[in-house]
Design a protein around this motif. Structure first.
Motif, PDB file in Angstrom:
ATOM      1  N   ASP A 224     -17.817  -1.779  -9.946  1.00  0.00           N
ATOM      2  CA  ASP A 224     -16.370  -1.866  -9.858  1.00  0.00           C
ATOM      3  C   ASP A 224     -15.833  -0.459  -9.721  1.00  0.00           C
ATOM      4  O   ASP A 224     -16.242   0.446 -10.421  1.00  0.00           O
ATOM      5  CB  ASP A 224     -15.804  -2.526 -11.111  1.00  0.00           C
ATOM      6  N   ILE A 225     -14.933  -0.293  -8.790  1.00  0.00           N
ATOM      7  CA  ILE A 225     -14.383   1.031  -8.556  1.00  0.00           C
ATOM      8  C   ILE A 225     -12.890   0.975  -8.760  1.00  0.00           C
ATOM      9  O   ILE A 225     -12.226   0.004  -8.393  1.00  0.00           O
ATOM     10  CB  ILE A 225     -14.673   1.495  -7.115  1.00  0.00           C
ATOM     11  N   LYS A 226     -12.344   1.994  -9.393  1.00  0.00           N
ATOM     12  CA  LYS A 226     -10.894   2.118  -9.526  1.00  0.00           C
ATOM     13  C   LYS A 226     -10.488   3.397  -8.815  1.00  0.00           C
ATOM     14  O   LYS A 226     -11.091   4.441  -9.039  1.00  0.00           O
ATOM     15  CB  LYS A 226     -10.493   2.219 -10.995  1.00  0.00           C
ATOM     16  N   PHE A 227      -9.455   3.301  -7.971  1.00  0.00           N
ATOM     17  CA  PHE A 227      -9.059   4.480  -7.222  1.00  0.00           C
ATOM     18  C   PHE A 227      -7.717   5.021  -7.656  1.00  0.00           C
ATOM     19  O   PHE A 227      -6.857   4.275  -8.120  1.00  0.00           O
ATOM     20  CB  PHE A 227      -8.978   4.137  -5.735  1.00  0.00           C
TER      21      PHE A 227
ATOM     22  N   LEU B 261      -6.459  -8.885  -3.262  1.00  0.00           N
ATOM     23  CA  LEU B 261      -7.786  -8.506  -3.771  1.00  0.00           C
ATOM     24  C   LEU B 261      -8.007  -6.987  -3.818  1.00  0.00           C
ATOM     25  O   LEU B 261      -8.528  -6.468  -4.796  1.00  0.00           O
ATOM     26  CB  LEU B 261      -8.883  -9.193  -2.959  1.00  0.00           C
ATOM     27  N   PRO B 262      -7.585  -6.237  -2.764  1.00  0.00           N
ATOM     28  CA  PRO B 262      -7.801  -4.777  -2.844  1.00  0.00           C
ATOM     29  C   PRO B 262      -7.095  -4.139  -4.035  1.00  0.00           C
ATOM     30  O   PRO B 262      -7.530  -3.113  -4.525  1.00  0.00           O
ATOM     31  CB  PRO B 262      -7.199  -4.255  -1.534  1.00  0.00           C
ATOM     32  N   ARG B 263      -5.994  -4.762  -4.496  1.00  0.00           N
ATOM     33  CA  ARG B 263      -5.242  -4.183  -5.621  1.00  0.00           C
ATOM     34  C   ARG B 263      -6.071  -4.124  -6.888  1.00  0.00           C
ATOM     35  O   ARG B 263      -5.748  -3.386  -7.799  1.00  0.00           O
ATOM     36  CB  ARG B 263      -3.989  -5.017  -5.922  1.00  0.00           C
ATOM     37  N   LEU B 264      -7.084  -4.964  -6.973  1.00  0.00           N
ATOM     38  CA  LEU B 264      -7.911  -4.979  -8.181  1.00  0.00           C
ATOM     39  C   LEU B 264      -8.660  -3.664  -8.353  1.00  0.00           C
ATOM     40  O   LEU B 264      -9.220  -3.389  -9.393  1.00  0.00           O
ATOM     41  CB  LEU B 264      -8.908  -6.138  -8.132  1.00  0.00           C
ATOM     42  N   GLN B 265      -8.659  -2.847  -7.294  1.00  0.00           N
ATOM     43  CA  GLN B 265      -9.349  -1.564  -7.351  1.00  0.00           C
ATOM     44  C   GLN B 265      -8.404  -0.448  -7.803  1.00  0.00           C
ATOM     45  O   GLN B 265      -8.774   0.696  -7.832  1.00  0.00           O
ATOM     46  CB  GLN B 265      -9.871  -1.220  -5.958  1.00  0.00           C
ATOM     47  N   HIS B 266      -7.163  -0.795  -8.101  1.00  0.00           N
ATOM     48  CA  HIS B 266      -6.182   0.231  -8.450  1.00  0.00           C
ATOM     49  C   HIS B 266      -6.469   0.796  -9.833  1.00  0.00           C
ATOM     50  O   HIS B 266      -6.919   0.092 -10.721  1.00  0.00           O
ATOM     51  CB  HIS B 266      -4.779  -0.376  -8.412  1.00  0.00           C
ATOM     52  N   ALA B 267      -6.163   2.090  -9.991  1.00  0.00           N
ATOM     53  CA  ALA B 267      -6.463   2.741 -11.272  1.00  0.00           C
ATOM     54  C   ALA B 267      -5.521   2.280 -12.380  1.00  0.00           C
ATOM     55  O   ALA B 267      -5.849   2.378 -13.554  1.00  0.00           O
ATOM     56  CB  ALA B 267      -6.372   4.252 -11.113  1.00  0.00           C
TER      57      ALA B 267
ATOM     58  N   LYS C 158     -15.118 -12.074  -7.446  1.00  0.00           N
ATOM     59  CA  LYS C 158     -14.555 -10.729  -7.385  1.00  0.00           C
ATOM     60  C   LYS C 158     -13.686 -10.393  -8.592  1.00  0.00           C
ATOM     61  O   LYS C 158     -13.269  -9.258  -8.748  1.00  0.00           O
ATOM     62  CB  LYS C 158     -13.723 -10.587  -6.109  1.00  0.00           C
TER      63      LYS C 158
ATOM     64  N   GLU D  84     -11.148  -2.078   1.319  1.00  0.00           N
ATOM     65  CA  GLU D  84     -11.529  -3.488   1.263  1.00  0.00           C
ATOM     66  C   GLU D  84     -12.183  -3.929   2.575  1.00  0.00           C
ATOM     67  O   GLU D  84     -13.140  -4.679   2.570  1.00  0.00           O
ATOM     68  CB  GLU D  84     -10.294  -4.337   0.951  1.00  0.00           C
TER      69      GLU D  84
ATOM     70  N   VAL E  53      -3.528  -4.031 -11.784  1.00  0.00           N
ATOM     71  CA  VAL E  53      -4.679  -4.934 -11.747  1.00  0.00           C
ATOM     72  C   VAL E  53      -4.322  -6.282 -12.393  1.00  0.00           C
ATOM     73  O   VAL E  53      -4.576  -7.338 -11.829  1.00  0.00           O
ATOM     74  CB  VAL E  53      -5.892  -4.305 -12.468  1.00  0.00           C
TER      75      VAL E  53
ATOM     76  N   PRO F 104     -13.578  -6.244 -12.087  1.00  0.00           N
ATOM     77  CA  PRO F 104     -12.372  -5.516 -12.508  1.00  0.00           C
ATOM     78  C   PRO F 104     -11.975  -5.826 -13.950  1.00  0.00           C
ATOM     79  O   PRO F 104     -11.506  -4.940 -14.658  1.00  0.00           O
ATOM     80  CB  PRO F 104     -11.292  -6.026 -11.553  1.00  0.00           C
TER      81      PRO F 104
ATOM     82  N   ASN G 226       0.804  -1.210   0.000  1.00  0.00           N
ATOM     83  CA  ASN G 226       0.000   0.000   0.000  1.00  0.00           C
ATOM     84  C   ASN G 226       0.842   1.268   0.000  1.00  0.00           C
ATOM     85  O   ASN G 226       0.425   2.298  -0.483  1.00  0.00           O
ATOM     86  CB  ASN G 226      -0.937  -0.013   1.209  1.00  0.00           C
TER      87      ASN G 226
ATOM     88  N   LEU H 118      -6.307   1.312  -0.299  1.00  0.00           N
ATOM     89  CA  LEU H 118      -7.147   0.239  -0.835  1.00  0.00           C
ATOM     90  C   LEU H 118      -7.518  -0.801   0.210  1.00  0.00           C
ATOM     91  O   LEU H 118      -8.628  -1.314   0.235  1.00  0.00           O
ATOM     92  CB  LEU H 118      -6.442  -0.437  -2.012  1.00  0.00           C
TER      93      LEU H 118
END
Lengths: 917, 455
Positions: free
Chosen positions: B277-280, A243-249, A280, B290, A254, A284, A210, B286
Motif C-alpha cells: 500500500d502506498i500513500k502519496f 479508488l486512486p484516492r485511497l493512495q492519498h496521504a 483493494k 492508478e 482515504v 489502505p 485531482n 493519483l
C-alpha cells in the motif's frame, strides 16, 4: 520583540492608556495598543468599552493594523450592534480595494459578524465578489454565501446567490469549486435539494478531484456521498474514480473515499467487479492503522463497522491488528475488538495465543479485556473453544489475582455455552477458591460448582465451607450460593440439607435485599411443594448464550457505514445524536415505569418464571430507517419526477381532474392508495427488538393500512430453542389513541426458529389518547417463555403516511379551516422556506404532490396563497398554508396542528419532501 | 534463580536510513503546554488555544455559535482526562450537544469541537496540519511560542479555515503572504498558488544550484515469539525528498515496483518489489498512478515526504538481537548477543541497540570487546552503539546492574519486557529491496538538475 509582552501588563489604568494610544497618530503605537487589546480579549478581559476607539483605527492603509481591527470587530460586533454599523462604510469601501487580499479580508470579516443589519450591506459587495476576477476573492465569497444564509436566508434567495454558487461549481479554479460545493452542502442541510447532484455534475466533480487541495477533495467526496447512482454502471464509474484516492496521504481523504466506495458497492451487480474493489480496500485500511494514534482511532472504529458487513476484506490481514507495545490503551481496546470480529476457524489459534500474550502485560484493564476476548472467541468459534480453555487454564495457573478472577468469569460463560465438555477444568479452577475476592468471580465459580455438583467429589465440604460465611458475602454471591446449594441438594440426594434450610430461612427472614429474599422464598416453596418439579425447574437446560459482543442492528450499521469517518461512526451511534440544533428526539427506551408496573400485574401472572437477575430490557429503535422507506413509498406511488416541461403541460388536465374530484367531494371515488400499491407490509417491517434483548424473541413491526383500517403488522421470530405459547400484546396510551382490538394474538404457538406474521387490527379509543407520550407507541408482548418484553415503535414519516391514508374526510370547509387555524394559534406553528423545482405551475403542482398524501386543498387565493388540510384519527388536524412569489422558486410553508409539535415536525418533513421532489 | 527469556513477545525496530546526516525528521523535543480547540458546526465553529492548565491563550470563533463556557467544560474533560491515558481522543457531551476531538503532541492538546455529526477524520487531520504549519513558522510549538506569535496565529487561523471549512494549509505558500514583516510600501497579494490546481508551489522559485535529495527510510516492526519464531513482520517505508529546484519542474520517479513492470509490460531487470500500500503526498497525480503506476509530480519547494509504503512480506531481520536477562536478589545480569544476518559485502553503520532495564537499577558495569555501552537512566535503557557491523559478524556484550533489596517499582520483570529496538543504516540497501531506478527532472527552462539519491 516577541508579542508575549502584551500579555503581561496589569496596570490599573490600562484601559485609559490604551484609549490614548489608540487615538494617537502613530500607526506603530496604535498597533501596539491593539495587540494589547487583543491579548486582553484573548484571556477573557472585557475590552468592549474601547469599541469606538478601535473603530477609529479602521481606516488605514496599514494592513497589519487593519487585520487587528477586523479581528477585534469579529469578537465584539455582536455586543455592540449599534456601533458596529459604523464600520460598514469602511467594509464596503475595502471590499472594492484594488488589492484582492484586502477585498477578501473585508468580505470575510463582514461575513463573520452575524448581525442582520450588517448583512444587508454585505449583499452588494458579495454579489460583486462572487464574480471577482481573482479566484482568491471568489473562493472566500462562496463561503460567505453560507455565512449569509445562516443569518438571513431570505437575502440569499432574494439576491439569487444559490444560483450563483451553482455557476461557481464550473469555475476554473478548483478551490472555488470546492468551496462552492461546501457552501451548497451547508445550505442543503437546512434547505434540502439545494445541492442537486446530476449525473454529469457528479462525474465532472470527480474529474476535478485531482486538482483540488486535500480539504477540497473531502468537501467534494462528502457531497458526492449523498448521490444515489442511477445504476450499476454509474456506480462503477464513481468507484473507479475514487479508488486512486485511497493512495492519498491524508487519512480523512482515504476514509471519505472509502465511505463513498462502500456506499456505491451496494449498486454493483457484477460480482467480479465487487470482489476486485473489496480486494483493494484492505491494504489502505491496514495502512491507516499506522497513522497518528488519534486518526488511527477513528480508522479503527470504522474498520470495526466495516468488518461486520465485509469481514472478508480484512480476514487475511488480522495480524495488522496485533497490539503494539506502545499503543495507547484506547487503540489496544479497539484492536482487540476487531481481532475478535476477524476471528474465524483458520486464524483463531493465532489470535488466541496473541491475546494470551497480552494477558501478561502491565495494564490491568487491557489484561482483563484480552481475557474476555479469549472468552468471546470461544463462544463464537466452536472449533477454537478447546484452545481457549487451555489458554485460560494456563492463565489461571499464573495465580496473578486479577488474571485468575477474570479467567474464571470467562470460563463460566464457556462452560455454559458448551455444557459437559470442559469439566476437566474444574479442579484447576477450584484451586484458587481462596484468592477470589471479586463478587463476580466468586459468583461465577460458585455457579460452576453448582452446575457440576454431581461430578465433584468433595462437593459437600466445598459448599459447606462457603455457606459458613454466607452472611459476609455480597448479595450477588449470596444469590448464587442459594442456587448452588439448591442444586447440590437436588442433584446429590439431599446433601447439604441442613445448611440449605438455614440459609433459606436466614434470607427469607433477615435479608434486606428483595431479590435475595424472593429467590429464597421461591426456592423454599418450590422445594416444599414438589421435589421433582423443583428439579425440572432448577436443573433445566439453560438457554444457549451467545457471543456477548455488542451488535448493532442492521439498519443502524448501514446508516453508520454511509457516514464513515463522521462522529456517528466513531461512537457507533445514530447520526442525529450529534446535531446540537435539532431538538433531542424522544428516547424510545423511556417506556413509562408506571405503565410497566401496572402491566406486569395484568400480563404476567407467572413473574416467578423470570430470571431474577435479568432486568427488563427495552429496545432502542433506530430512527434512521424512516427515510428510505418513505422514499420507497413515494416512488411506488408513481409520483416519479416528471421533467418540468412535461409536467406543466399536463398540469392543466390534472388540475381539472382534481377539481372534479373535489367538487364531488367524492373522496370515495379514489380511495387514495390501497395497500397493494405498497411493497407488501411484511417486507417493510422494521426490527424493534433484537432476539438478544428479548430472551430469544425477535420482534419487528410496522403500521400498515388494510382497506381503510390501520393495522399493526408484527413479525415474531423465535430464535430460542423453545416453543412459545400464549402470545398477547398490549399498547400503552399514545398520541393517536390507537390500541389493539384484542390483546390475544392469533398465534397458538411459535416453534423454535420459526417466524410468524400477525396482523393486529387497531381501533381508535379516545380515552387511550395521551399527548404526553410523544411519538412513541409503547408496546408490551407476553408469552410463556419470554415473560413480558417491552418495546416501541415510533411515529415517523412512513407511519404517518399510513395514518393519513386511513382518513377520508381530511378536507375541511373554508370556514372550519379558518376557525381551526385561529384556534390553534401560532404556538403550534412551524414556518419554513422550501424551494420547488423551476418551471412548475403553482398551485397545481401542490395539489398534484399533496393529494397522494391525502392532504387536500381547501382554498386558493389569487394573492399567491393556497391552503390545505389533513386529518389524522378524527381529531388531529394539520393545516397548511403555502405562500409563493413569481420571482423565485421559494415557497413559504406554514403549518399548524392541534397536536404536539413533534408531530408537526414530521409532517413538515413529509410535505417538504413531497414538494421539493 | 530464574532465567527470564527475553524477548518474549517484543517488537524490534530497525531503521535503515540514507547517507544523509539529517535523519531526525520532525523529531520534536519541544515541550508543549498549550491546548487548542476547534469547534465545527458543519465543520468547525471556533478555535481556542489554551495553556496546560486550560487558560485561553487564543480563541477564534469561526461561527459565533459556541457558548463561551464551552471552554471550561472542555477544559475539565481534557485536563482531567490527562491523568488517565485511556481517554479516547473523541468525546461527546450529550447534554450540551457538542463533541470534541483532540490530539496530544508532547504535552500540548489540540482540540476540535463540533455541534454536528462532523467528519471526525477531517477534524483530526486538520489539527495535525495546524501543528505542522505552526512548526514551519516558529519551530517549537509551545505555550511560549504561541504567546510570542499570537497575532500571526490569528492570521494563520483565519487563512487556514473559514467558517469552519479548512482552506489553504500549505505552509510554503502561506509564508508568501502571511508574514510578520511589515509591508510599508506595498501590501502583499495572495499568491496565485492558493487557488491554483498546484496549490503547494508558487511560480518563480529560483535556486542557484538545482538539486534534489531523495532519502529512503525503512522501519521494520517485528514480533518475535518466546521461542524465537518470527510471528509478524512489517516494513514501513518513507521517501523523504528535499527539492531545491527552480521554476515548475516536472518530476518522474521510477522504482523497481513489480506492478509497474507489469503495467508497462517490461520484464523486470533484477528484483522487483511488490509494495502493498502506498500513500502519496498530494502533489502526486493519483489517477496517473492508478492507470500506469507512474509516479509523476510537481514537488513543493523544500523538504517533504513524497510517499510512504508498507510491506508485510515475511522477512528475516537483518540484525538479530538476543538479550538474556537474569535476576538475582541484588543484581541483574545481562548477556546480549547480536548477529548481522546480511551478506558480508555490506556493512551496517552507526548501529544503536536499545535494551530496556529495570527502573530501579543502579551501578552499571558492562564489558564489551567492541563498541560503547551507555546507560541512560532517564529512559531506563542501555544503549550499545557500534560504529560498524559487518555482514555475518556476531558480537556479545555482558554486564550487570545492582538492584536495591526492596523493589521500588512493583514490576521489574515487566519493565524489561519492553521492546528492544535497533537502529542502523546500510548505504545503498533497503530491507524491502526497493530501489530507485531513475528520477527524471523536466523543466521548461531546461536547466540541468542534480538528483542525489540515497537509499
Amino acid at each position: 520583540m516577541p508579542d508575549s509582552k502584551y500579555f503581561s501588563t496589569t496596570n490599573r489604568g490600562e484601559l485609559f492608556e490604551l484609549k490614548q494610544q489608540l487615538n494617537s497618530h502613530s500607526n506603530r503605537s496604535k498597533r501596539d495598543a491593539l495587540k494589547q487589546v487583543i491579548a486582553s480579549m484573548t484571556v477573557g478581559k472585557d475590552v468592549s468599552s474601547l469599541f469606538t476607539d478601535v473603530l477609529n483605527c479602521m481606516q488605514t492603509v496599514d494592513l497589519e493594523l487593519k487585520k487587528l481591527v477586523y479581528l477585534y470587530l469579529i469578537n465584539y460586533a455582536k455586543t455592540q450592534p449599534d456601533l458596529a454599523i459604523l464600520a460598514v462604510n469602511t467594509f464596503v469601501k475595502d471590499a472594492s480595494d484594488p488589492n484582492p487580499l484586502i477585498r477578501t479580508l473585508a468580505l470575510r470579516t463582514m461575513g463573520c459578524i452575524q448581525l442582520t443589519r450588517i448583512s444587508e450591506y454585505l449583499c452588494e459587495p458579495l454579489r460583486r465578489a462572487l464574480k471577482d476576477a481573482d479566484p482568491y476573492v471568489r473562493k472566500t465569497a462562496a463561503i460567505c454565501v453560507a455565512k449569509l444564509y445562516e443569518v438571513d436566508p431570505a437575502l440569499v434567495s432574494e439576491y439569487g446567490f444559490i444560483g450563483v454558487l451553482k455557476e461557481l461549481i464550473l469555475d476554473s479554479s478548483p478551490m472555488v469549486v470546492a468551496n462552492a460545493i461546501a457552501a451548497l452542502g451547508e445550505i442543503d442541510d437546512s434547505l434540502p435539494g439545494t445541492l442537486e447532484l446530476r449525473p454529469n455534475l457528479v462525474s465532472g466533480l470527480l474529474q476535478c478531484l485531482n486538482d483540488c487541495s486535500e480539504w477540497g477533495q473531502i468537501f467534494i467526496i462528502d457531497a458526492v456521498s449523498s448521490y444515489v447512482p442511477s445504476g450499476t454502471e454509474e456506480a462503477e464509474s464513481i468507484i473507479e474514480r475514487l479508488l486512486p484516492r485511497l493512495q492519498h496521504a491524508n487519512a480523512a481523504v482515504v476514509l471519505s473515499s472509502m465511505k463513498v466506495i462502500v456506499k456505491n458497492l451496494k449498486y454493483i451487480k457484477s460480482v467480479e467487479f465487487a470482489r476486485m474493489v473489496q480486494k483493494k480496500l484492505g491494504a489502505p485500511l491496514v495502512t491507516l492503522v499506522s497513522a497518528e494514534p488519534e486518526v488511527q482511532y477513528v480508522a479503527l472504529r470504522n474498520i470495526n463497522l466495516l468488518v461486520r458487513k465485509y469481514p472478508e476484506i480484512l480476514q487475511n490481514e488480522f495480524k495488522a491488528f496485533f497490539c503494539k507495545y506502545n499503543d495507547p490503551p484506547y487503540i489496544k481496546e479497539e484492536k482487540l475488538e476487531i481481532l475478535v470480529r476477524l476471528a474465524n476457524d483458520d486464524n483463531a489459534t493465532k489470535i488466541i495465543s496473541e491475546c494470551k500474550e497480552y494477558a501478561a502485560e502491565v495494564d490491568v484493564g487491557f489484561v482483563r479485556a484480552s481475557i474476555r476476548a479469549i472468552g468471546r472467541i470461544a463462544l463464537k468459534i466452536e472449533a477454537a473453544a478447546n484452545k481457549c480453555v487451555e489458554c485460560l487454564l494456563d492463565l489461571v495457573r499464573t495465580r496473578v489475582v486479577y488474571v485468575v478472577q477474570e479467567s474464571i468469569v470467562v470460563m463460566k460463560d464457556i462452560m455454559r455455552r458448551y455444557p459437559n465438555e470442559f469439566e476437566g477444568a474444574i479442579p484447576v479452577l477450584c484451586e484458587n477458591l481462596e484468592a477470589l475476592d471479586e463478587p463476580n468471580a466468586r459468583a461465577s465459580l460458585i455457579w460452576i460448582i453448582g452446575e457440576y455438583a454431581d461430578r465433584i467429589e468433595n462437593i459437600v465440604e466445598l459448599v459447606e465451607s462457603f455457606l459458613e460465611n454466607f452472611q459476609d458475602e455480597s448479595v450477588q454471591v449470596q444469590q448464587q450460593l442459594l442456587t448452588c446449594a439448591t442444586k447440590v441438594y437436588l442433584k446429590c440426594n439431599g446433601s447439604c440439607k441442613v445448611s440449605l434450610e438455614k440459609i433459606l430461612n436466614d434470607s427469607m427472614k433477615n435479608s434486606d435485599n428483595a431479590d435475595l429474599r424472593d429467590r429464597a422464598f421461591f426456592y423454599s416453596r418450590l422445594l416444599q411443594t414438589d421435589k421433582e418439579l423443583a428439579k425440572s425447574v432448577v436443573l433445566s437446560r439453560k438457554p444457549r448464550i451467545v457471543n456477548s459482543q455488542q451488535d448493532l442492528d442492521d439498519s443502524l450499521l448501514n446508516t453508520l457505514l454511509d457516514e464513515m469517518g463522521s462522529l456517528a461512526s466513531v461512537f457507533h451511534r445514530s447520526p442525529h445524536v450529534f446535531l446540537a440544533n435539532s431538538k433531542p428526539l424522544p428516547q424510545v427506551s423511556v417506556v413509562d415505569e408506571e405503565w410497566k408496573e401496572q402491566n406486569s400485574e395484568v400480563l404476567s401472572d407467572d413473574i416467578l418464571e423470570l430470571s431474577l437477575s435479568d432486568k427488563q430490557q427495552v429496545a432502542d429503535i433506530n430512527h434512521g430507517i424512516g427515510k428510505s422507506s418513505v422514499d420507497e413509498l413515494f416512488d411506488l406511488r408513481g409520483a416519479e419526477p416528471t421533467s418540468s416541461q412535461k409536467s406543466s403541460e399536463q398540469n392543466n388536465d390534472l388540475l381539472s381532474l382534481i377539481d372534479d374530484l373535489f367538487s364531488n367531494s367524492a373522496t370515495q371515488k379514489n380511495t387514495a392508495v390501497s395497500s397493494e400499491h405498497y411493497e407488501s407490509p411484511e417486507k417493510r417491517v422494521r426490527l424493534l427488538l433484537p432476539a438478544s434483548k428479548a430472551r430469544g424473541l425477535e420482534i419487528s413491526g410496522v403500521f400498515t393500512i388494510e382497506g381503510d383500517k390501520v393495522q399493526y403488522i408484527l413479525k415474531l421470530q423465535n430464535e430460542s430453542n423453545e416453543t412459545m405459547r400464549e402470545n398477547a400484546i398490549q399498547f400503552n396510551k399514545n398520541l393517536l389513541g390507537m390500541i389493539p382490538s384484542r390483546s390475544k394474538l392469533d398465534v397458538d404457538q411459535l416453534k423454535p426458529k420459526e417466524s410468524v406474521i400477525c396482523k393486529i387490527d387497531l381501533r381508535y379509543v379516545p380515552s387511550e389518547k395521551d399527548s404526553k407520550k410523544g411519538l412513541i407507541f409503547q408496546m408490551a408482548l407476553k408469552n410463556d417463555i419470554c415473560g413480558v418484553v417491552y418495546f416501541g415503535d415510533k411515529l415517523d414519516e412512513s407511519n404517518l403516511i399510513v395514518f393519513l391514508q386511513a382518513e377520508h374526510i381530511g378536507k375541511l370547509s373554508k370556514q372550519a379551516f379558518l376557525d381551526e387555524w385561529n384556534n390553534i394559534g401560532s404556538s403550534h406553528e412551524v414556518v419554513k422556506r422550501i424551494s420547488v423545482p423551476t418551471g412548475v405551475s403553482l398551485p397545481g403542482y401542490f395539489v398534484e404532490k399533496l393529494y397522494p398524501l391525502k392532504v387536500f386543498q381547501v382554498a386558493s387565493s389569487p394573492s399567491r396563497l393556497c391552503y390545505f388540510s389533513a386529518r389524522v384519527m378524527e381529531e388531529i388536524f394539520i393545516l397548511v398554508e403555502l405562500h409563493w412569489t413569481d420571482k423565485s422558486n421559494d415557497v413559504e410553508l406554514s403549518l399548524r396542528c392541534n397536536s404536539v409539535v413533534e408531530l408537526l415536525r414530521i409532517f413538515e418533513h413529509l410535505i417538504e419532501r413531497a414538494l421539493s421532489k | 534463580m530464574a532465567w527470564v527469556q527475553i524477548p518474549l513477545s517484543a517488537f524490534l525496530y530497525f531503521l535503515v536510513g540514507g547517507l544523509s546526516s539529517e535523519r531526525n525528521y520532525g523529531g520534536e523535543k519541544g515541550r508543549f503546554g498549550v491546548l487548542l480547540f476547534l469547534l465545527f458546526l458543519v465543520k468547525v465553529s471556533a478555535l481556542y488555544i489554551l495553556d496546560a492548565r486550560g487558560r485561553v491563550l487564543i480563541s477564534r470563533n469561526y461561527r459565533g455559535d459556541v457558548p463561551v463556557d464551552v471552554i471550561s467544560q472542555v477544559k475539565l474533560k481534557v485536563i482531567e482526562a490527562e491523568d488517565d491515558s485511556s481517554t479516547k481522543p473523541i468525546l461527546h457531551d450529550e447534554q450540551r450537544g457538542y463533541s470534541l476531538a483532540f490530539i496530544k503532541v508532547a504535552d500540548i492538546f489540540l482540540v476540535a469541537v463540533t455541534r454536528t455529526n462532523a467528519n471526525a477524520a477531517l477534524m483530526l487531520s486538520f489539527l495535525y496540519r495546524v501543528v505542522l504549519v505552526f512548526r514551519e513558522y516558529f519551530k517549537d510549538v509551545e505555550e511560549e511560542s504561541i504567546r510570542d506569535n499570537f497575532v500571526l496565529i490569528y492570521e494563520l487561523l483565519d487563512e487556514m479555515m473559514d467558517f469552519g471549512f479548512p482552506q489553504s494549509t500549505e505552509s510554503k505558500v502561506l509564508q508568501e503572504y502571511i508574514t510578520q514583516e511589515r509591508h510599508v510600501l506595498e501590501s502583499p497579494r495572495p499568491p496565485i498558488a492558493v487557488t491554483n490546481a498546484v496549490s503547494w508551489r508558487s511560480e518563480g522559485v529560483k535556486h542557484q544550484r538545482n538539486e534534489v535529495f531523495l532519502d529512503v527510510i525503512e522501519k521494520v516492526n517485528l514480533l518475535v515469539g518466546a521461542n524465537g519464531n518470527l510471528l509478524y513482520s512489517e516494513i514501513l517505508g518513507q521517501m523523504k525528498m528535499k527539492s531545491y529546484l527552480s521554476g515548475m519542474p516536472e518530476l518522474k520517479l521510477g522504482l523497481n515496483d513489480k506492478l509497474q513492470f507489469e503495467a508497462t509490460g517490461r520484464p523486470g531487470q533484477g528484483r522487483a518489489v511488490e509494495l502493498e500500500d502506498i500513500k502519496f503526498h498530494q502533489c502526486v497525480r493519483l489517477s496517473r498512478f492508478e492507470t500506469d503506476r507512474t509516479i509523476s509530480f510537481i514537488p513543493p519547494d523544500g523538504e517533504f515526504e513524497l510517499m510512504s509504503y508498507r510491506l508485510s512480506t515475511p522477512m528475516r531481520p537483518l540484525i538479530w538481537v538476543d538479550a538474556m536477562i537474569e535476576f538475582h536478589p541484588y543484581r541483574v545480569n545481562y548477556t546480549i548477543n547480536v548477529r548481522a544476518q546480511f551478506k558480508p559485502k555490506y556493512t551496517a553503520n552507526s548501529v544503536k541497540i536499545h535494551i530496556p532495564t529495570p527502573p530501579d537499577a543502579d551501578t552499571p558495569s558492562f564489558k564489551s570487546a567492541s563498541g560503547r555501552v551507555k546507560y541512560t537512566p532517564e529512559k531506563d535503557v542501555v544503549v550499545w552503539s557500534l560504529k560498524h557491523l559487518h555482514g555475518g559478524q556476531e558480537l556479545v556484550v555482558r554486564g550487570y546492574f545492582g538492584l536495591p533489596s526492596i523493589p521500588s517499582s512493583e514490576n521489574r520483570e515487566q519493565a524489561v519486557r519492553r521492546p528492544i529496538s535497533v537502529e542502523f543504516e546500510i548505504p545503498y540497501f533497503t530491507v524491502s529491496g526497493l530501489q530507485v531506478r531513475y528520477l527524471k527532472i523536466i523543466e521548461k527552462s531546461g536547466y540541468r538538475a542534480l538528483p542525489w539519491i540515497t537509499n
